[in-house]
Scaffold this active site. Structure first.
Site, PDB file in Angstrom:
ATOM      1  CB  SER A 147      -0.942   0.012   1.212  1.00  0.00           C
ATOM      2  OG  SER A 147      -1.840  -1.054   1.144  1.00  0.00           O
ATOM      3  CE1 TYR A 158      -1.262  -0.607   7.291  1.00  0.00           C
ATOM      4  CE2 TYR A 158      -1.341  -0.995   4.930  1.00  0.00           C
ATOM      5  CZ  TYR A 158      -0.840  -1.301   6.174  1.00  0.00           C
ATOM      6  OH  TYR A 158       0.087  -2.306   6.317  1.00  0.00           O
TER       7      TYR A 158
HETATM    8  P1  NAD Z   1       0.701  -7.880  13.789  1.00  0.00           P
HETATM    9  O1  NAD Z   1      -0.590  -7.279  14.201  1.00  0.00           O
HETATM   10  O2  NAD Z   1       0.885  -9.350  13.848  1.00  0.00           O
HETATM   11  O3  NAD Z   1       1.917  -7.193  14.575  1.00  0.00           O
HETATM   12  C1  NAD Z   1       1.982  -5.797  14.790  1.00  0.00           C
HETATM   13  C2  NAD Z   1       2.541  -5.555  16.174  1.00  0.00           C
HETATM   14  O4  NAD Z   1       2.663  -4.143  16.360  1.00  0.00           O
HETATM   15  C3  NAD Z   1       1.635  -6.093  17.292  1.00  0.00           C
HETATM   16  O5  NAD Z   1       2.376  -6.923  18.164  1.00  0.00           O
HETATM   17  C4  NAD Z   1       1.160  -4.836  17.993  1.00  0.00           C
HETATM   18  O6  NAD Z   1       0.938  -5.005  19.388  1.00  0.00           O
HETATM   19  C5  NAD Z   1       2.304  -3.882  17.700  1.00  0.00           C
HETATM   20  N1  NAD Z   1       1.902  -2.495  17.869  1.00  0.00           N
HETATM   21  C6  NAD Z   1       0.744  -1.917  17.454  1.00  0.00           C
HETATM   22  N2  NAD Z   1       0.704  -0.641  17.844  1.00  0.00           N
HETATM   23  C7  NAD Z   1       1.852  -0.400  18.510  1.00  0.00           C
HETATM   24  C8  NAD Z   1       2.384   0.748  19.154  1.00  0.00           C
HETATM   25  N3  NAD Z   1       1.703   1.903  19.198  1.00  0.00           N
HETATM   26  N4  NAD Z   1       3.611   0.664  19.725  1.00  0.00           N
HETATM   27  C9  NAD Z   1       4.286  -0.508  19.727  1.00  0.00           C
HETATM   28  N5  NAD Z   1       3.827  -1.634  19.143  1.00  0.00           N
HETATM   29  C10 NAD Z   1       2.618  -1.578  18.536  1.00  0.00           C
HETATM   30  O7  NAD Z   1       0.914  -7.364  12.283  1.00  0.00           O
HETATM   31  P2  NAD Z   1       2.055  -7.695  11.200  1.00  0.00           P
HETATM   32  O8  NAD Z   1       1.342  -8.193  10.016  1.00  0.00           O
HETATM   33  O9  NAD Z   1       3.176  -8.448  11.786  1.00  0.00           O
HETATM   34  O10 NAD Z   1       2.498  -6.194  10.882  1.00  0.00           O
HETATM   35  C11 NAD Z   1       3.818  -5.712  11.073  1.00  0.00           C
HETATM   36  C12 NAD Z   1       4.031  -4.568  10.083  1.00  0.00           C
HETATM   37  O11 NAD Z   1       3.890  -5.089   8.755  1.00  0.00           O
HETATM   38  C13 NAD Z   1       3.016  -3.428  10.195  1.00  0.00           C
HETATM   39  O12 NAD Z   1       3.680  -2.191  10.016  1.00  0.00           O
HETATM   40  C14 NAD Z   1       2.064  -3.677   9.031  1.00  0.00           C
HETATM   41  O13 NAD Z   1       1.453  -2.488   8.571  1.00  0.00           O
HETATM   42  C15 NAD Z   1       3.038  -4.237   8.017  1.00  0.00           C
HETATM   43  N6  NAD Z   1       2.418  -4.984   6.926  1.00  0.00           N
HETATM   44  C16 NAD Z   1       1.747  -6.153   7.165  1.00  0.00           C
HETATM   45  C17 NAD Z   1       1.173  -6.831   6.094  1.00  0.00           C
HETATM   46  C18 NAD Z   1       0.399  -8.115   6.276  1.00  0.00           C
HETATM   47  O14 NAD Z   1      -0.185  -8.587   5.299  1.00  0.00           O
HETATM   48  N7  NAD Z   1       0.385  -8.734   7.446  1.00  0.00           N
HETATM   49  C19 NAD Z   1       1.283  -6.331   4.791  1.00  0.00           C
HETATM   50  C20 NAD Z   1       1.977  -5.136   4.592  1.00  0.00           C
HETATM   51  C21 NAD Z   1       2.550  -4.484   5.668  1.00  0.00           C
END
Ligand code: NAD
Length: 258
Positions: A147, A158
């Site tokens: 994105s 986002y």
């Molecule tokens: P997830 O929800 O498994 O992990 C995200 C973690 O961030 C969680 O443990 C949460 O507690 C923590 N978090 C949230 N807010 C926080 C804050 N204010 N301070 C500290 N920690 C905080 O999600 P994920 O899929 O592992 O995502 C990790 C990164 O990857 C994110 O930036 C997400 O946008 C990005 N991302 C994920 C995907 C996907 O398909 N899963 C795709 C593109 C990008």
């Protein structure tokens, strides 16, 4: 994996990861720990942090902190670098999803998403710079998203935050070259993590159900961890991970009622 630190002493390389309690952050921790790196984990989820640390052969330093809290950043990086003696990689990975039409989004949710996904990453870069600068060959690794490539209908805020992370990555890689710090970005698309359990805005279905229901394939979280390892050791500014990134252009069709 050992190499000389700034004082010429051999020491274990060290990575500090936000969002380390879950998903991609946890997988990055496991990948680097497997190579013998020392790991620092930051997250708002204390139980998740402990669970990640328990998966690592040598455990981890854990920091219950919010990436929006600048004092907490300083305290955590002071403590971690005092213990590890260096900071080779800062993985700015914490992030949250916000989906749904912008016209219907609550202002506090918009503010929260920008504060965590973009300002939180800027905080890590701004505060982390001084620590990274002390370790030769250090790297700032930011988790963006597909994105950040396509402005996705239904994911406007986002997408805006992730475009910001992508821009920050590219700008700082140039800005910090003279400091010997490389800046790299991860660009994942639909990775199988707990993030996909969040509801799709305007429907009772999870993001996972919406995505897989639209015929889009998920990638395993280990693929992102591998990309993180490549990003830290390679020359590419961005590492793309996912099987379906190009199809994000058609995101509009996931929106309820479209
Ligand atoms: P997830 O929800 O498994 O992990 C995200 C973690 O961030 C969680 O443990 C949460 O507690 C923590 N978090 C949230 N807010 C926080 C804050 N204010 N301070 C500290 N920690 C905080 O999600 P994920 O899929 O592992 O995502 C990790 C990164 O990857 C994110 O930036 C997400 O946008 C990005 N991302 C994920 C995907 C996907 O398909 N899963 C795709 C593109 C990008």
């Amino acid at each position: 994996m050992l190499r000389a630190n700034a004082k010429g002493e051999a020491s274990v390389q060290a990575i500090f990861i936000t969002g380390g309690a879950s998903g991609i952050g946890r997988a990055i921790a496991e990948r680097f720990a497997r190579e013998g790196w020392r790991v620092g984990l930051a997250d708002v989820d204390a139980a998740g942090l402990a669970a990640t640390a328990a998966l690592l052969p040598d455990g981890a330093e854990t920091y219950v902190m919010d990436v929006r809290d600048r004092d907490a950043w300083v305290a955590a990086l002071d403590d971690f670098t005092a213990k590890a003696g260096r900071l080779d990689v800062l993985a700015n990975n914490a992030g949250i999803p916000l989906g749904g039409p912008l016209a219907e989004a609550a202002f506090d949710e918009i503010d929260r998403t920008v504060a965590i996904n973009l300002t939180g990453v800027i905080n890590g870069a701004r505060i982390g710079h001084a620590y990274l600068k002390r370790t030769p060959g250090a790297c700032l690794l930011n988790t963006a998203s597909a994105s950040a490539i396509y402005g996705s209908a239904g994911l406007a805020i986002y997408s805006a935050t992730k475009f910001g992370v992508r821009a920050l990555t590219e700008a700082l890689d140039g800005e910090w070259a003279g400091d010997g710090i490389r800046v790299r970005g991860l660009v994942p698309a639909f990775i199988d993590t707990p993030l996909l359990a969040h509801p799709t805005a305007g429907s009772n279905r999870s993001i996972r159900e919406t995505v897989t229901g639209a015929g889009l394939e998920l990638s395993p979280v280990e693929d992102v961890a591998e990309a993180a390892w490549r990003a830290v050791h390679g020359d590419a500014l961005f590492e793309y991970v996912g099987k379906t990134a190009h199809r994000l252009r058609f995101a509009a069709r996931w929106m309820p009622g479209r």
